[in-house]
Scaffold this motif. Structure first.
Motif, PDB file in Angstrom:
ATOM      1  N   LEU A  76     -13.733  10.055   4.962  1.00  0.00           N
ATOM      2  CA  LEU A  76     -12.909  10.523   5.977  1.00  0.00           C
ATOM      3  C   LEU A  76     -11.788   9.249   6.689  1.00  0.00           C
ATOM      4  O   LEU A  76     -10.633   9.423   6.779  1.00  0.00           O
ATOM      5  N   THR A  77     -12.395   8.012   6.615  1.00  0.00           N
ATOM      6  CA  THR A  77     -11.608   6.889   7.112  1.00  0.00           C
ATOM      7  C   THR A  77     -10.659   6.691   5.918  1.00  0.00           C
ATOM      8  O   THR A  77      -9.327   6.581   6.407  1.00  0.00           O
ATOM      9  N   PRO A  78     -11.089   6.465   4.708  1.00  0.00           N
ATOM     10  CA  PRO A  78      -9.944   6.347   3.658  1.00  0.00           C
ATOM     11  C   PRO A  78      -8.688   7.377   3.553  1.00  0.00           C
ATOM     12  O   PRO A  78      -7.631   7.037   3.544  1.00  0.00           O
ATOM     13  N   LEU A  79      -9.268   8.454   3.780  1.00  0.00           N
ATOM     14  CA  LEU A  79      -8.134   9.728   4.117  1.00  0.00           C
ATOM     15  C   LEU A  79      -7.317   9.566   5.356  1.00  0.00           C
ATOM     16  O   LEU A  79      -6.273   9.795   5.081  1.00  0.00           O
ATOM     17  N   LEU A  80      -7.975   9.105   6.357  1.00  0.00           N
ATOM     18  CA  LEU A  80      -7.045   9.017   7.679  1.00  0.00           C
ATOM     19  C   LEU A  80      -6.548   7.948   7.808  1.00  0.00           C
ATOM     20  O   LEU A  80      -5.380   8.014   8.453  1.00  0.00           O
ATOM     21  N   ASN A  81      -6.811   6.910   7.331  1.00  0.00           N
ATOM     22  CA  ASN A  81      -6.073   5.403   7.455  1.00  0.00           C
ATOM     23  C   ASN A  81      -4.535   5.848   7.032  1.00  0.00           C
ATOM     24  O   ASN A  81      -3.428   5.387   8.088  1.00  0.00           O
ATOM     25  N   PRO A  82      -4.278   6.235   5.822  1.00  0.00           N
ATOM     26  CA  PRO A  82      -2.784   6.328   5.556  1.00  0.00           C
ATOM     27  C   PRO A  82      -1.949   7.255   6.479  1.00  0.00           C
ATOM     28  O   PRO A  82      -0.973   7.032   6.872  1.00  0.00           O
ATOM     29  N   TYR A 125     -24.098  -2.299  -3.817  1.00  0.00           N
ATOM     30  CA  TYR A 125     -23.426  -3.742  -3.850  1.00  0.00           C
ATOM     31  C   TYR A 125     -21.859  -3.384  -3.620  1.00  0.00           C
ATOM     32  O   TYR A 125     -21.339  -4.066  -2.774  1.00  0.00           O
ATOM     33  N   SER A 126     -21.109  -2.609  -4.589  1.00  0.00           N
ATOM     34  CA  SER A 126     -19.780  -2.268  -4.593  1.00  0.00           C
ATOM     35  C   SER A 126     -19.191  -1.696  -3.309  1.00  0.00           C
ATOM     36  O   SER A 126     -18.360  -2.285  -2.444  1.00  0.00           O
ATOM     37  N   PHE A 127     -20.093  -0.544  -2.705  1.00  0.00           N
ATOM     38  CA  PHE A 127     -19.606   0.028  -1.524  1.00  0.00           C
ATOM     39  C   PHE A 127     -19.945  -0.933  -0.081  1.00  0.00           C
ATOM     40  O   PHE A 127     -19.034  -0.995   0.441  1.00  0.00           O
ATOM     41  N   ALA A 128     -20.989  -1.643  -0.190  1.00  0.00           N
ATOM     42  CA  ALA A 128     -21.369  -2.375   0.974  1.00  0.00           C
ATOM     43  C   ALA A 128     -20.579  -3.682   1.108  1.00  0.00           C
ATOM     44  O   ALA A 128     -20.033  -4.174   1.874  1.00  0.00           O
ATOM     45  N   SER A 129     -20.163  -4.180  -0.081  1.00  0.00           N
ATOM     46  CA  SER A 129     -19.180  -5.337  -0.150  1.00  0.00           C
ATOM     47  C   SER A 129     -17.893  -5.090   0.264  1.00  0.00           C
ATOM     48  O   SER A 129     -17.309  -5.973   1.151  1.00  0.00           O
ATOM     49  N   LEU A 130     -17.583  -3.658   0.102  1.00  0.00           N
ATOM     50  CA  LEU A 130     -16.027  -3.200   0.469  1.00  0.00           C
ATOM     51  C   LEU A 130     -16.217  -2.859   1.841  1.00  0.00           C
ATOM     52  O   LEU A 130     -15.059  -3.329   2.680  1.00  0.00           O
ATOM     53  N   ASN A 181      -3.753  -4.585   2.203  1.00  0.00           N
ATOM     54  CA  ASN A 181      -4.919  -4.823   1.798  1.00  0.00           C
ATOM     55  C   ASN A 181      -6.087  -3.976   2.045  1.00  0.00           C
ATOM     56  O   ASN A 181      -6.770  -3.524   1.492  1.00  0.00           O
ATOM     57  N   LEU A 182      -5.725  -3.332   3.427  1.00  0.00           N
ATOM     58  CA  LEU A 182      -6.646  -2.253   3.782  1.00  0.00           C
ATOM     59  C   LEU A 182      -6.402  -0.979   2.978  1.00  0.00           C
ATOM     60  O   LEU A 182      -7.758  -0.358   2.690  1.00  0.00           O
ATOM     61  N   SER A 183      -5.308  -0.824   2.524  1.00  0.00           N
ATOM     62  CA  SER A 183      -5.215   0.632   1.639  1.00  0.00           C
ATOM     63  C   SER A 183      -5.777   0.262   0.191  1.00  0.00           C
ATOM     64  O   SER A 183      -6.351   1.245  -0.382  1.00  0.00           O
ATOM     65  N   CYS A 184      -5.617  -1.021  -0.280  1.00  0.00           N
ATOM     66  CA  CYS A 184      -6.388  -1.077  -1.602  1.00  0.00           C
ATOM     67  C   CYS A 184      -8.048  -1.388  -1.394  1.00  0.00           C
ATOM     68  O   CYS A 184      -8.591  -0.540  -2.320  1.00  0.00           O
ATOM     69  N   LEU A 185      -8.427  -1.465  -0.234  1.00  0.00           N
ATOM     70  CA  LEU A 185      -9.735  -1.792   0.014  1.00  0.00           C
ATOM     71  C   LEU A 185     -10.411  -0.101  -0.007  1.00  0.00           C
ATOM     72  O   LEU A 185     -11.331   0.059  -0.444  1.00  0.00           O
ATOM     73  N   ASP A 186      -9.571   0.746   0.742  1.00  0.00           N
ATOM     74  CA  ASP A 186      -9.952   1.872   0.924  1.00  0.00           C
ATOM     75  C   ASP A 186      -9.860   2.751  -0.407  1.00  0.00           C
ATOM     76  O   ASP A 186     -10.696   3.730  -0.730  1.00  0.00           O
ATOM     77  N   GLY A 188      -2.229   8.615  -0.644  1.00  0.00           N
ATOM     78  CA  GLY A 188      -1.856   8.005   0.492  1.00  0.00           C
ATOM     79  C   GLY A 188      -1.989   6.634   0.491  1.00  0.00           C
ATOM     80  O   GLY A 188      -0.986   5.707   0.897  1.00  0.00           O
ATOM     81  N   ASN A 189      -3.114   6.019   0.128  1.00  0.00           N
ATOM     82  CA  ASN A 189      -3.343   4.501   0.041  1.00  0.00           C
ATOM     83  C   ASN A 189      -2.459   3.819  -1.007  1.00  0.00           C
ATOM     84  O   ASN A 189      -1.996   2.834  -0.706  1.00  0.00           O
ATOM     85  N   ILE A 190      -2.282   4.686  -2.351  1.00  0.00           N
ATOM     86  CA  ILE A 190      -1.567   4.092  -3.204  1.00  0.00           C
ATOM     87  C   ILE A 190       0.177   4.065  -2.794  1.00  0.00           C
ATOM     88  O   ILE A 190       0.667   2.984  -3.058  1.00  0.00           O
ATOM     89  N   LEU A 191       0.616   5.247  -2.255  1.00  0.00           N
ATOM     90  CA  LEU A 191       1.828   5.181  -1.524  1.00  0.00           C
ATOM     91  C   LEU A 191       2.001   3.963  -0.581  1.00  0.00           C
ATOM     92  O   LEU A 191       3.120   3.329  -0.675  1.00  0.00           O
ATOM     93  N   ILE A 192       1.197   3.761   0.316  1.00  0.00           N
ATOM     94  CA  ILE A 192       1.423   2.659   1.219  1.00  0.00           C
ATOM     95  C   ILE A 192       1.428   1.184   0.690  1.00  0.00           C
ATOM     96  O   ILE A 192       2.315   0.376   0.691  1.00  0.00           O
ATOM     97  N   ILE A 193       0.560   0.955  -0.442  1.00  0.00           N
ATOM     98  CA  ILE A 193       0.637  -0.225  -1.416  1.00  0.00           C
ATOM     99  C   ILE A 193       2.086  -0.192  -1.939  1.00  0.00           C
ATOM    100  O   ILE A 193       2.816  -1.391  -1.805  1.00  0.00           O
ATOM    101  N   VAL A 194       2.515   0.863  -2.660  1.00  0.00           N
ATOM    102  CA  VAL A 194       3.717   0.811  -3.211  1.00  0.00           C
ATOM    103  C   VAL A 194       4.974   0.551  -2.283  1.00  0.00           C
ATOM    104  O   VAL A 194       5.708  -0.386  -2.376  1.00  0.00           O
ATOM    105  N   LEU A 195       4.915   1.040  -1.078  1.00  0.00           N
ATOM    106  CA  LEU A 195       5.985   0.937  -0.202  1.00  0.00           C
ATOM    107  C   LEU A 195       6.051  -0.457   0.421  1.00  0.00           C
ATOM    108  O   LEU A 195       7.130  -1.010   0.645  1.00  0.00           O
TER     109      LEU A 195
END
Length: 271
Positions: free
Chosen positions: A243-249, A64-69, A27-32, A3-10
């Motif tokens: 769930l947030t990355p899943l629900l956002n798209p 660090y990766s998760f907290a930074s994102l 940017n949010l989809s890339c972040l998710d 879902g997030n990659i589809l939004i980036i492509v669109l």
């Protein structure tokens, strides 16, 4: 991920989506997508193999990766709130204020701030000594669980973590809340019901995302811990990690006419 990659492509491929709102959404989809990649692969590998081992520095790197994102998402949601504030409260000045240069600066600033800020936490954790228990009662390397494993005196570092967390997260939270206070006040001044619905529809999707994200973070880290809340901590974590990355798209695409139209045009190219 799909879902997030589809939004980036669109957003990249469809000219009608080359607007500030969709630039921030991209940017949010890339972040998710990145957030999912920091936690789920290791978690799924542990489920499949039964091997939940991770090295200390591997654990710190995951944190660090998760907290930074997550910090970046706080800033990005604030920038998206500011964008909606300008679109609804200052429509005549919107195009001149929210130009391409400002959009790039706001997005880049969100990413840079998120990663620089979490470097402070890594420096604090790196000074701890680990010599005791090695089991983390969580499905990822969450900071409070890492600190619990330390043999060092942790009251000072816990206080510093709380102070820095407040310093880093309060400004974007205040911007988000202030933006929506002005947005709601402006919408309530619109005389017609149709006008109110139209204005609210432009920010309702973002408001849902902000509510889910901040709501679960507050329950997990801000509300005083009772026994019941401690037991639910991992469930709250599932909301803001999975769930947030899943629900956002779903929220942005299902509630958005422009996104649906862009998807139809995109699919027509290949069908």
């Amino acid at each position: 991920m799909a879902g997030n990659i589809l939004i980036i492509v669109l957003v990249i491929s469809e000219p009608q989506l080359h607007t500030p709102m969709y630039f921030f959404l991209c940017n949010l989809s890339c972040l998710d997508s990145c957030t999912v990649c920091t936690i789920l692969p290791k978690m799924l590998a542990s489920f499949l193999t039964g091997d939940g081992n991770i090295s200390l520095w591997g654990c710190i790197a995951q944190f660090y990766s998760f907290a930074s994102l997550t910090a970046t998402q706080c800033y990005l949601l604030a920038m998206m709130s500011y964008d909606r504030y300008l679109a609804i409260c200052k429509p005549l000045h919107y195009v001149s204020i929210m130009n391409t240069r400002l959009c790039i600066h706001l997005a880049a600033g969100s990413w840079i701030n998120g990663f620089i800020e979490m470097s402070v936490f890594v420096i604090l954790i790196s000074h701890l000594v680990f010599c005791g228990p090695k089991d983390i009662d969580h499905f990822f390397c969450e900071i409070t669980q890492i600190v619990k494993l330390s043999c060092s005196e942790t009251k000072t570092i816990e206080l510093m973590l709380t102070v820095f967390s407040s310093i880093f997260t309060l400004p974007p939270f205040i911007v988000t809340v202030a933006s929506y206070i002005y947005i709601i006040k402006n919408i309530m001044r619109i005389p017609s019901t149709t006008g109110k619905k139209k204005a609210f529809s432009t920010c309702s999707s973002h408001l849902i995302v902000v509510s889910i994200f901040y709501g679960t973070l507050v329950l997990a880290y801000v509300v005083p811990k009772t026994e019941k809340l401690r037991a639910l901590n991992k469930i709250f974590a599932v909301f803001y990690t999975v769930l947030t990355p899943l629900l956002n798209p779903m929220i942005y695409s299902l509630r958005n006419r422009e996104m649906k139209e862009a998807l139809r045009k995109f699919l027509k190219k290949f069908v």
